[in-house]
Design a protein around this motif. Sequence first.
Motif, PDB file in Angstrom:
ATOM      1  N   LEU B 250       0.821  -1.205   0.000  1.00 49.10           N
ATOM      2  CA  LEU B 250       0.000   0.000   0.000  1.00 49.10           C
ATOM      3  C   LEU B 250       0.857   1.259   0.000  1.00 49.10           C
ATOM      4  N   SER B 251       1.928   1.176   0.757  1.00 48.16           N
ATOM      5  CA  SER B 251       2.748   2.381   0.853  1.00 48.16           C
ATOM      6  C   SER B 251       3.510   2.646  -0.426  1.00 48.16           C
ATOM      7  N   ALA B 252       3.758   1.571  -1.182  1.00 49.39           N
ATOM      8  CA  ALA B 252       4.629   1.718  -2.350  1.00 49.39           C
ATOM      9  C   ALA B 252       3.916   2.331  -3.547  1.00 49.39           C
ATOM     10  N   ILE B 253       2.576   2.401  -3.484  1.00 47.48           N
ATOM     11  CA  ILE B 253       1.863   2.947  -4.635  1.00 47.48           C
ATOM     12  C   ILE B 253       2.254   4.415  -4.836  1.00 47.48           C
ATOM     13  N   PRO B 254       2.698   4.751  -6.042  1.00 46.13           N
ATOM     14  CA  PRO B 254       3.009   6.167  -6.280  1.00 46.13           C
ATOM     15  C   PRO B 254       1.712   6.964  -6.295  1.00 46.13           C
TER      16      PRO B 254
ATOM     17  N   MET E 159      16.101  -6.615 -10.645  1.00 48.25           N
ATOM     18  CA  MET E 159      17.563  -6.645 -10.714  1.00 48.25           C
ATOM     19  C   MET E 159      18.043  -6.235 -12.094  1.00 48.25           C
ATOM     20  N   LYS E 160      17.324  -6.694 -13.114  1.00 44.38           N
ATOM     21  CA  LYS E 160      17.724  -6.309 -14.470  1.00 44.38           C
ATOM     22  C   LYS E 160      17.647  -4.794 -14.616  1.00 44.38           C
ATOM     23  N   GLN E 161      16.570  -4.232 -14.100  1.00 44.28           N
ATOM     24  CA  GLN E 161      16.437  -2.796 -14.245  1.00 44.28           C
ATOM     25  C   GLN E 161      17.578  -2.096 -13.526  1.00 44.28           C
ATOM     26  N   ARG E 162      18.013  -2.673 -12.424  1.00 47.99           N
ATOM     27  CA  ARG E 162      19.144  -2.072 -11.719  1.00 47.99           C
ATOM     28  C   ARG E 162      20.428  -2.206 -12.520  1.00 47.99           C
ATOM     29  N   VAL E 163      20.567  -3.322 -13.195  1.00 49.43           N
ATOM     30  CA  VAL E 163      21.748  -3.478 -14.046  1.00 49.43           C
ATOM     31  C   VAL E 163      21.723  -2.393 -15.118  1.00 49.43           C
ATOM     32  N   ALA E 184       7.291  -1.599 -16.129  1.00 49.68           N
ATOM     33  CA  ALA E 184       7.151  -3.045 -16.219  1.00 49.68           C
ATOM     34  C   ALA E 184       7.363  -3.734 -14.879  1.00 49.68           C
ATOM     35  N   LEU E 185       7.578  -2.953 -13.841  1.00 52.09           N
ATOM     36  CA  LEU E 185       7.924  -3.581 -12.561  1.00 52.09           C
ATOM     37  C   LEU E 185       6.750  -3.583 -11.593  1.00 52.09           C
ATOM     38  N   ASP E 186       6.814  -4.507 -10.671  1.00 49.27           N
ATOM     39  CA  ASP E 186       5.818  -4.545  -9.603  1.00 49.27           C
ATOM     40  C   ASP E 186       5.967  -3.340  -8.693  1.00 49.27           C
ATOM     41  N   VAL E 187       4.874  -2.961  -8.047  1.00 51.40           N
ATOM     42  CA  VAL E 187       4.942  -1.747  -7.233  1.00 51.40           C
ATOM     43  C   VAL E 187       6.033  -1.769  -6.201  1.00 51.40           C
ATOM     44  N   THR E 188       6.183  -2.879  -5.488  1.00 52.29           N
ATOM     45  CA  THR E 188       7.200  -2.878  -4.431  1.00 52.29           C
ATOM     46  C   THR E 188       8.593  -2.726  -5.026  1.00 52.29           C
ATOM     47  N   ILE E 189       8.793  -3.380  -6.170  1.00 50.07           N
ATOM     48  CA  ILE E 189      10.092  -3.276  -6.842  1.00 50.07           C
ATOM     49  C   ILE E 189      10.250  -1.874  -7.430  1.00 50.07           C
ATOM     50  N   GLN E 190       9.155  -1.357  -7.965  1.00 53.78           N
ATOM     51  CA  GLN E 190       9.159  -0.012  -8.523  1.00 53.78           C
ATOM     52  C   GLN E 190       9.612   0.991  -7.455  1.00 53.78           C
ATOM     53  N   ALA E 191       9.101   0.811  -6.271  1.00 51.32           N
ATOM     54  CA  ALA E 191       9.477   1.715  -5.188  1.00 51.32           C
ATOM     55  C   ALA E 191      10.970   1.627  -4.913  1.00 51.32           C
ATOM     56  N   GLN E 192      11.488   0.405  -4.889  1.00 54.62           N
ATOM     57  CA  GLN E 192      12.935   0.232  -4.696  1.00 54.62           C
ATOM     58  C   GLN E 192      13.721   0.967  -5.752  1.00 54.62           C
ATOM     59  N   VAL E 193      13.319   0.750  -7.012  1.00 52.28           N
ATOM     60  CA  VAL E 193      14.097   1.296  -8.119  1.00 52.28           C
ATOM     61  C   VAL E 193      14.029   2.826  -8.119  1.00 52.28           C
ATOM     62  N   LEU E 194      12.831   3.362  -7.890  1.00 50.60           N
ATOM     63  CA  LEU E 194      12.707   4.821  -7.876  1.00 50.60           C
ATOM     64  C   LEU E 194      13.557   5.428  -6.760  1.00 50.60           C
ATOM     65  N   GLU E 195      13.524   4.763  -5.630  1.00 46.61           N
ATOM     66  CA  GLU E 195      14.326   5.219  -4.488  1.00 46.61           C
ATOM     67  C   GLU E 195      15.801   5.284  -4.892  1.00 46.61           C
ATOM     68  N   GLU E 199      18.321   8.540  -5.210  1.00 41.60           N
ATOM     69  CA  GLU E 199      19.597   8.570  -4.481  1.00 41.60           C
ATOM     70  C   GLU E 199      20.765   8.862  -5.410  1.00 41.60           C
ATOM     71  N   LEU E 200      20.807   8.059  -6.487  1.00 39.51           N
ATOM     72  CA  LEU E 200      21.955   8.163  -7.372  1.00 39.51           C
ATOM     73  C   LEU E 200      21.975   9.504  -8.098  1.00 39.51           C
ATOM     74  N   LYS E 201      20.789  10.022  -8.362  1.00 41.11           N
ATOM     75  CA  LYS E 201      20.719  11.301  -9.047  1.00 41.11           C
ATOM     76  C   LYS E 201      21.374  12.381  -8.185  1.00 41.11           C
ATOM     77  N   GLU E 202      21.054  12.331  -6.895  1.00 46.28           N
ATOM     78  CA  GLU E 202      21.667  13.276  -5.967  1.00 46.28           C
ATOM     79  C   GLU E 202      23.178  13.104  -5.995  1.00 46.28           C
ATOM     80  N   LYS E 203      23.568  11.848  -5.899  1.00 46.21           N
ATOM     81  CA  LYS E 203      24.987  11.531  -5.773  1.00 46.21           C
ATOM     82  C   LYS E 203      25.780  12.006  -6.988  1.00 46.21           C
ATOM     83  N   PHE E 204      25.223  11.803  -8.140  1.00 48.61           N
ATOM     84  CA  PHE E 204      25.969  12.150  -9.362  1.00 48.61           C
ATOM     85  C   PHE E 204      25.651  13.544  -9.885  1.00 48.61           C
ATOM     86  N   GLN E 205      24.745  14.228  -9.231  1.00 45.92           N
ATOM     87  CA  GLN E 205      24.383  15.576  -9.677  1.00 45.92           C
ATOM     88  C   GLN E 205      23.931  15.589 -11.138  1.00 45.92           C
TER      89      GLN E 205
END
Lengths: 308, 317, 488, 305, 329
Positions: B250-254, E159-163, E184-195, E199-205
Amino acid sequence: MLKYILRRLLMLIPVMMGVTFLVYFIISLTPGDAASIILGDGATEEAVIELREKMGFNDPIILQYTNYIKGLLSGDMGISYDTGKNVSTEIIARFPNTFKLTVIAIFLSVVISIPIGVISATRQYSIFDNIGMILALVGISMPTFWIGLMLIILFSLNFSFFPSGGMDGWKSLILPAFTLAIASTAGITRTTRSSMLEVIRQDYINTAKAKGVSRKVVIRKHALKNALIPAITVIGLEFGVLLGGAVLTETVFAWPGIGRLMVQSIQTKDTPMVLGCVIVFALSFSIVNLIIDILYAYIDPRIKANYS
Amino acid sequence: MGEKLLEVKNLKKYFHTPKGLLHAVDDVSFSIEQGKTLGLVGESGCGKSTTGRVILRLLEATDGDIYYKGQKIRDLNSNEMRNLRKEIQIIFQDPFSSLDPRMTVSEIIEEPIRLHKLITNKNERFERVLELMELVGLSERLINTYPHELDGGRRQRIGIARALSLNTKFIVCDEPVSALDVSIQAQILNLMKELQAQLGLTYIFITHDLSVVNHFSDDIAVMYLGKIIEKASAEELFNNPIHPYTKALLSAIPRPTIDKKVKKIILKGEITSPINPECNCRFANRCNFTEEICKMKEPSLEEVISNHFVRCHLFKG
Amino acid sequence: SSKPEKQGEKEASSGDVIMKKDLTIASSADIASLDPQGHNDTKSERVSCLLFNKLFKLNTDFKVVPDLAEKWSQPSDTEWVIKIKEGVKFHDGTEMTANDVKFSLERSLTQPKVQHVLSGVESIEVVDNYTVKIKTKSAFAPFLYTLVHAGASILPQAYVESGDNFAKTIGSGPYTFVEWASGDKVVLKKNEAYFDADNMGQMETITFRVIPEGTSRTIALETGEVDIVEELQTIDMSKVEENEKLALYTKPSTTINYFGMNNEKAPFDNQLVRQAMNYAIDKQAIMTVAVNGAGIEAKSVLAPTILGYKESNYAYDPAKAKELLAAVGYKDGLEISLWASGDERKRIAEVIQANLLEVGIQANIEMFEWGTYIDKLMKGEHQSFVLGWSSNPDPDATLTPLYYSESIGGMNFSRTNDKKVDKFILSARGELDLDKRVATYNEFHQYIMDKAPIAPLFVKNNVVGANAGLKDVELSPQGLWNIEKIHY
Amino acid sequence: MREKVEVINTDLKKKKEDLKKKAKKRSQIADVWKRLKKSPAAVIGIILIIIFILMAVFANYIADYQTDAIKMNVVNRLQSPNKDHWFGTDEFGRDIFARIVYGTRISLFVGLISVGIALTIGGTLGAIAGYYGGKIDNMIMRVLDVLLAIPTILLAITIVAALGASIMNLMIAVGISNIPGFARVVRASVLSVKDQEFIEAAKAIGARDHTIILKHVLPNSMAPIIVYATLKVATAIMATASLSFIGLGVAPPTPEWGSMLAGGRNYMRDSMHIVMFPGLAIVLTVLSLNLIGDGLRDALDPKLK
Amino acid sequence: MNNKVLEIENLRIQYVTDDGTVEAVNGINICIDKGKTLGLVGETGAGKTTTALSILRLIPHPPGKVVSGFIKLEGLNIMDLSEKEMEKIRGGEVSMIFQDPMTALNPVICVGDQIAEAIHIHQNVTQEQARQKAKEMLEMVGIPGARMEEYPHQFSGGMKQRVIIAIALSCSPKLLIADEPTTALDVTIQAQVLELMKELKEKFQMSMLMITHDLGVVAEVCDEVAIMYAGRIVEQGTLIEIFTNTKHPYTQGLFHSIPNIDDRKAKLIPIKGLMSDPYNLPKGCSFCNRCNYAMTICETQKPEKIEISDTHFVACHLYKDNLDFQLRQ
Ligand SMILES: Nc1ncnc2c1ncn2[C@@H]1O[C@H](COP(=O)(O)OP(=O)(O)OP(=O)(O)O)[C@@H](O)[C@H]1O
Ligand SMILES: Nc1ncnc2c1ncn2[C@@H]1O[C@H](COP(=O)(O)OP(=O)(O)OP(=O)(O)O)[C@@H](O)[C@H]1O
Ligand SMILES: [Mg+2]
Ligand SMILES: [Mg+2]
């Protein structure tokens, strides 16, 4: 992987049984009497009848076949009806020639067709593409013996580049191998082209380009390897076609291969010799296809995962 | 409380794969009342579609019972099953691949009617097709077009019309809108709601999109690796998610808002393989609250609050 | 007509005398076996002739001359006493004795492929170290001719019994065996210790190369890859002739091609119909199409070179043929099936087909694969067919298998079953007086051609192409001959 | 919200009638044809094939069978192309042009029928194997492996030897030896279609297996099969040439390209035209069939507009 | 000082096919400042990917063709560069992440090599060093370095998207184009990837062009938003402007089409009809046939850009004479 190969090799046994049985059966359907063939032109009727009894030609097919298989399992392929020669010795003498010819032919056609296929695909609808495809088609639409004779006339008679036939040295290999190769070139070229077309539309090709990989490297490193997978299947099947098609080439180029031996043996209803030939054909075809499958695994890690 | 139209008990579907037995659906039970919608949510590969297919007997279940109007579906012979198909239908996720590319729109919609000989007169059948097309909002000039000539929204309408062409009572909707643009998605969702109201349909609504399911369903079951891990009414589930996975989900939904930012629960790993799963909590290795017991024993589905079921060691009774 | 005609007499210009000491001969098929008693075909025979000796051999004029035999006599009608030359050595150095002769001839009776050759022999006795006495079952005029067959070659008993199975063949001939690459070539080397100084091999090595395709053979000759082509494709005759560096040799063979009819089946059970066929067929056209003119018209059941030959007087006369057919009631034409096998016979059949069409007969050609063909012919399932027969010099070797009533089911494909024919064959076979024998055969020819069981077509020429520098190339009716004498 | 249906205020019934008519009009064949017309290569192929077909059908009007195609004329043999004999004459003095014209009948027929045989048998086996999968698949494919492992030419020779060398038997022989190939292609193609959702959709509406195979699976797996078939028609024509080469062609004097080619090979050095024209006829037929095949593959794919 | 990493001006791209010409991109103007993220939002076929590919000059040609306009990277007009120079920019200055991680990696090359390849091309290092760096990159995106010998099929979607992200970031690009990186990713994975990307955007400016159709994603990562419809940008502004001061009826339609997760009873108000046939765009405003506010002028005349504020503009006739026009809620 090893287990997979072993399993595949084991699978060969029933296939070989099937092949021998089918061939045995079809040959037995053909008219013509082995006994009179063994005895030759001048044979008397009594001699024929006697021999027929002695060789068990009057037994039911199944019995004759099981006897043959029994012999085969103990490594005995029998004696030629026609020449009295030992079938295995004869095949060992002849088969390598055909094999050599076929392998070189496959090699040639791969060397010719993969680049053409790749270039055609990368320049789809260009003049090169169109001409390449038409040439490939013309290639398959010319009968082997016709090409063979033309090549002999051109390169042996007119230019004396290569011997017109026979089997000494690499020079004598070129023309027959090339003749044989032409027919399979078309199939391989077309498959390479279409799978290449498929591959260069894939996302990973865009990924590679977006990395800054140059066009050539994209084709060579990223696209080709993927496009090869379907092409290899065709190469495997073509190998069988070539083995079978060697008959005509061997005749035209006086190549002492097994194709000619087989046709000759069929004509004299020399069952043990025909079976011998068929067995090596079928075996080499199956083994080549096994090798192809193993090759897949090397090219495509996804397939490798399935094998283990 | 309405009458139970469909009841699934201990449904199991295992696939044989080269690597081992894949537990696609593992002991799933639920029931749906007439005229209601059950939402089935979960991540990719958790067994949602398989559940739907097994219910329709497009796949044969490995074990378990399915009752439709009290009738054991799995015991029907092929003729009886064919009869039943007049009532239970499916709408697929991909409106492209679920329509035969070589049939025109009218042929596709007509096919079930023809196969079941519901209307034998050709003209009447054609009238019926036009009627159905109007029902789902397809312009009748499209009768002769092929699916590929149409956009996703219209294609999905064809799928819906086909599902409705018989005496349909119950539809499994397998992610019917996830391939569509939001603007079209809304059209289809509204259409399906309308149809439900109009025709008294019962839906199983499979999706991975929680915002959609929330909008659409009466009850929601959350699946994880072949198991239902939480089940409650939609309202309850969204207001009071209990299972750590549901919470994370639920929390992960954008959310398309800039004011109400929700703190995201980021899960660690990825879904584990459903092949030969070990006998523990299947979420244990991603869970932020894993305890010893989670790795030892498989939790059971417990009714934590009335009508709110959760499969978690941390919440029991 | 028995001198080989070397056409277009050309000598390699004296400037470049070729000093090659090895000879390569292209032949159309591989040998079947190195065992002279394990084959019955000319390709193999040509090789065994160089490796082995027989008691007698044929010269280029088709006369029997002694080979190993030194003296021979005939104590009675059924007995032959033959003394072989002394000091004949096999290639392994052992000397040939009468035991080897007895062994070889007796062995021939047990070898499937050649058991028929000496089937007239009753027993063989060793008289002394160098003499044997052979008894035949009955008086048999052509007996010496049977001894020239490769199946009557003299083999070293010790070697044969060693069980080597001819892998390293040992004979006594002018050449010794070097190598046989199956399907490719046979290589022979000169036998320096040959017993017959007059007939020593000339070239150091002789290689027989298999080149199945006619065009390829000619090209190999033109490019110099081979020195002789033993069966030159007739279409290429002019090419060889016109080529400065090549020479063409032709000589009529004993191979007679004939149109056979099944005398047991309608319509060919009628003598008039069979005669009509003899008028209807244009032999010249057949020769042109099938062998590009390299042959002579055949006028009887045997080749002209054969003892007692007398030609018939049929000529191409479609009108006459029509007349005959009309006389038997085939005014409105008829339909027959015509069998053939192989490329050349197919062409022949096609011409016959066209000829017959002119006289109102529709012939449907059916092609068979060789083994099947012979089998079906033996069974008598045919109506008419095209076939060739290459015979021994003795007429009996043709007549008995082809026209003797007991050979029906065997080679008597025309299924001639005529008491008088049988009588002719039997009496000529037993007649030891040559003149009387010739007279009988003369009469026979007349009789059988009137019966017309077949329509003879043509006798093919042996056509050999060779490098112009080669000397002493001689053809016999059997083709390329005396290979050991050929040299540059 | 529902899309608004344009309602025109004329007689509604009449409009529906019109629609019905229109529904019938738009057949798939017409559609494929429309798309096919767009490819110039395919059009060339079609034109060529039509010419050949016309030649086969109207051979009688082009040349006389009795006097030109099979009548021997030894005096005129081996003539180069000239005014009277456009393609020259063969070793029997027969007019090659006439023979090629009549040969079209045989060669096209042999090609089409033998592929037809292979397609029906191999196709059925392949479709069954692909659709049902599992044990049935395994069994059928292993049996076909056996057939595949036997060299084509051997199969063809033995069949012709057993049954005799007639056109019919030639077709059977070539047909049988092509069965495994077709089975494989059809199977692969069926496999790629069978897992698509519309097959499942058909099951869900209660269609029976055979309906699904015939109405959904096969039409959608047609493209590779058609391409393969056009290729194989070509190979079949060539196979007859090869069989003629080893003496097992069609019965003379029937004009057939393969046997013309094989029979003329001895003359090719001096009289090139004897083999050139039949060779050309084969090349053109094969070429046009392949062009059509390629065109069809694209045209049959409704997604490629 | 010019702070603009990317400037696109009046870009027009067409696909010329047998069936006609698609005006995929129709005169758009974009610019992205250093360190900022622009979200490009629109329906299928709006021309988002085409725009992205044009920045790398990877539009397939034929059928694609840049008709006019120019693209500047840090002031450098890439339209003038040679193919060689372009190769330097791709993956070096500008990287791109593709939509579907399942197909964006080469299945027959191990992931380590796929990352190392980019490094090897753009940085003057040996193969060995490149592989070492690749390993570091892999670890940076949260995948154990030991797995670099593995092949894509052994990785899950996330993981592929992270690669792919690792590949894109391996040469520290100035601009990252992300074409629907999480669709194409599941929400929980999408959240990981966006996070991870944040992060990396900040890091690399880095600056970033985030292409998506998901307004939720936009709300999470973007600073500015451009709404694209049928090859045109119909509204553009800062995140807050777009979300709180929605001007274009299409933008509003998008918001109304999304089910509100916090209010399950809320009714969806879809945009009526469908996007116009790209081969046959209306003469006037492309959106007019779906627009609830359509006026006669909309059918005949293309709307001009109208500035609402310095950063916010909209292309709609509604505001032509009345800047304060308010859309119905
Ligand atoms: N025919 C099959 N054979 C083997 N495994 C299968 C088969 N069908 C599905 N699976 C596996 O079963 C599991 C559940 O699949 P299912 O399609 O039901 O998932 P899902 O929840 O619908 O996922 P998605 O959201 O991706 O559609 C997956 O791991 C899948 O790989
Ligand atoms: N290679 C091509 N040939 C022809 N038309 C194309 C091609 N690529 C894209 N188009 C067309 O250009 C238009 C814009 O396509 P683009 O891929 O840029 O859209 P998008 O906004 O990225 O859509 P999506 O959300 O589906 O990815 C579409 O109408 C599309 O059909
Ligand atoms: Mg699913
Ligand atoms: Mg896109």
